[in-house]
Write a protein that holds these residues in place. Structure first.
Motif, PDB file in Angstrom:
ATOM      1  N   LYS A 104      -6.816 -10.251  -9.104  1.00 34.41           N
ATOM      2  CA  LYS A 104      -6.031  -9.729  -8.073  1.00 34.41           C
ATOM      3  C   LYS A 104      -5.770 -10.455  -6.841  1.00 34.41           C
ATOM      4  O   LYS A 104      -6.902 -10.780  -6.344  1.00 34.41           O
ATOM      5  CB  LYS A 104      -6.512  -8.045  -7.778  1.00 34.41           C
ATOM      6  CG  LYS A 104      -6.488  -7.240  -8.923  1.00 34.41           C
ATOM      7  CD  LYS A 104      -6.959  -5.915  -8.463  1.00 34.41           C
ATOM      8  CE  LYS A 104      -6.079  -5.077  -7.414  1.00 34.41           C
ATOM      9  NZ  LYS A 104      -6.599  -3.755  -7.295  1.00 34.41           N
ATOM     10  N   THR A 105      -4.731 -10.528  -6.307  1.00 35.86           N
ATOM     11  CA  THR A 105      -4.626 -11.390  -5.097  1.00 35.86           C
ATOM     12  C   THR A 105      -4.791 -10.729  -3.719  1.00 35.86           C
ATOM     13  O   THR A 105      -4.873 -11.180  -2.740  1.00 35.86           O
ATOM     14  CB  THR A 105      -3.407 -12.113  -5.100  1.00 35.86           C
ATOM     15  OG1 THR A 105      -2.371 -11.253  -5.274  1.00 35.86           O
ATOM     16  CG2 THR A 105      -3.237 -13.177  -6.229  1.00 35.86           C
ATOM     17  N   GLU A 106      -4.752  -9.415  -3.804  1.00 38.41           N
ATOM     18  CA  GLU A 106      -4.781  -8.457  -2.813  1.00 38.41           C
ATOM     19  C   GLU A 106      -5.850  -7.516  -2.807  1.00 38.41           C
ATOM     20  O   GLU A 106      -5.924  -6.895  -3.940  1.00 38.41           O
ATOM     21  CB  GLU A 106      -3.525  -7.712  -2.566  1.00 38.41           C
ATOM     22  CG  GLU A 106      -3.371  -6.908  -1.184  1.00 38.41           C
ATOM     23  CD  GLU A 106      -2.239  -6.299  -0.865  1.00 38.41           C
ATOM     24  OE1 GLU A 106      -1.887  -5.154  -0.787  1.00 38.41           O
ATOM     25  OE2 GLU A 106      -0.917  -6.984  -0.946  1.00 38.41           O
ATOM     26  N   LYS A 107      -6.746  -7.339  -1.955  1.00 41.35           N
ATOM     27  CA  LYS A 107      -7.769  -6.587  -1.935  1.00 41.35           C
ATOM     28  C   LYS A 107      -7.890  -5.561  -0.726  1.00 41.35           C
ATOM     29  O   LYS A 107      -7.224  -6.320   0.444  1.00 41.35           O
ATOM     30  CB  LYS A 107      -9.073  -7.211  -2.207  1.00 41.35           C
ATOM     31  CG  LYS A 107      -9.474  -7.806  -3.636  1.00 41.35           C
ATOM     32  CD  LYS A 107      -9.700  -6.572  -4.570  1.00 41.35           C
ATOM     33  CE  LYS A 107     -10.094  -7.227  -5.842  1.00 41.35           C
ATOM     34  NZ  LYS A 107     -11.355  -7.315  -6.029  1.00 41.35           N
ATOM     35  N   GLN A 108      -8.195  -4.365  -0.855  1.00 42.20           N
ATOM     36  CA  GLN A 108      -8.527  -3.661   0.196  1.00 42.20           C
ATOM     37  C   GLN A 108      -9.980  -3.374   0.676  1.00 42.20           C
ATOM     38  O   GLN A 108     -10.753  -3.262  -0.219  1.00 42.20           O
ATOM     39  CB  GLN A 108      -7.888  -2.059   0.030  1.00 42.20           C
ATOM     40  CG  GLN A 108      -6.376  -2.232  -0.075  1.00 42.20           C
ATOM     41  CD  GLN A 108      -5.739  -1.004  -0.441  1.00 42.20           C
ATOM     42  OE1 GLN A 108      -6.507   0.131  -0.785  1.00 42.20           O
ATOM     43  NE2 GLN A 108      -4.476  -0.746  -0.184  1.00 42.20           N
ATOM     44  N   ALA A 109     -10.323  -3.317   1.668  1.00 42.50           N
ATOM     45  CA  ALA A 109     -11.770  -3.195   2.362  1.00 42.50           C
ATOM     46  C   ALA A 109     -11.681  -2.520   3.906  1.00 42.50           C
ATOM     47  O   ALA A 109     -10.672  -2.573   4.337  1.00 42.50           O
ATOM     48  CB  ALA A 109     -12.396  -4.511   2.333  1.00 42.50           C
TER      49      ALA A 109
END
Length: 206
Positions: A104-109
């Motif tokens: 996945k090229t986009e992650k949320q944190a």
């Protein structure tokens, strides 16, 4: 008595093939069927000639792995011969290379937490080298660590997995951050850039 090939040139890859057609006529130019045709070749392989019943016979020639010229010879039971030369061209080697892809090229944190990105590294065309990883343009205060930091790719071990862990500081601003991961080969011949995104969400007020 003639011998012709559908393709005059083949790649010497051990699998490329062409159809051979043998035409046989008697002295009165009448088609001759029911004859035994023996085929021989000095490079590659040739199948047994099949009688089509109309004075023509077909066979398949399969190239060997050696570039050069192959001479096919057809011989009738009464000793008549016909020859044909086929050009065998060398296989063009694929350039050794590697590619890196992110699960996945986009992650949320959220601030003051950790987030992980996973990558797959694949060697192509017999690639063999050590690949090192660097994170570039990461947000201020974010700590990036790769596990492992370096991987060895070889012909036998051509696929490897890597994890990038980002540690976010408590004071990071809630917004989208674009950064990149750089994968470089130790020989310096190859480098791949992977654009990634970190989406920092605001912590819900308690």
């Amino acid at each position: 008595f003639s011998l012709v090939a559908e393709a005059a040139s083949l790649t010497a890859d051990g699998t490329s093939s062409t159809k051979l057609t043998i035409s046989l006529k008697d002295t009165a130019q009448q088609a001759l069927s029911g004859q035994t045709i023996t085929l021989t070749v000095d490079s590659g392989q040739v199948s047994t000639a099949k009688d089509n019943g109309d004075g023509t016979y077909t066979a398949t020639y399969t190239a060997g792995s050696k570039a050069g010229t192959a001479t096919v010879m057809a011989k009738t039971a009464n000793g008549k011969t016909a020859t044909l030369q086929l050009a065998l061209t060398a296989v063009v080697a694929k350039e050794a290379n590697f590619k890196v892809t992110a699960l996945k090229t986009e992650k949320q944190a959220q601030a003051d937490s950790k987030v992980a990105y996973f990558f797959t590294l694949v060697g192509q065309g017999g690639f063999s080298d050590t690949i090192s990883f660097f994170a570039s343009q990461t947000p201020t205060g974010v700590k990036a660590s790769f596990s492992p930091e370096k991987v060895d790719l070889s012909v036998e071990e051509n696929t490897q997995g890597i994890e990038l862990e980002l540690t976010l500081p408590p004071e990071i601003e809630s917004k989208d951050y674009d950064f990149t991961v750089l994968a470089t080969s130790s020989s310096g011949g190859q480098a791949k850039i992977l654009p990634l995104r970190l989406r920092v969400e605001a912590k819900e007020a308690v």
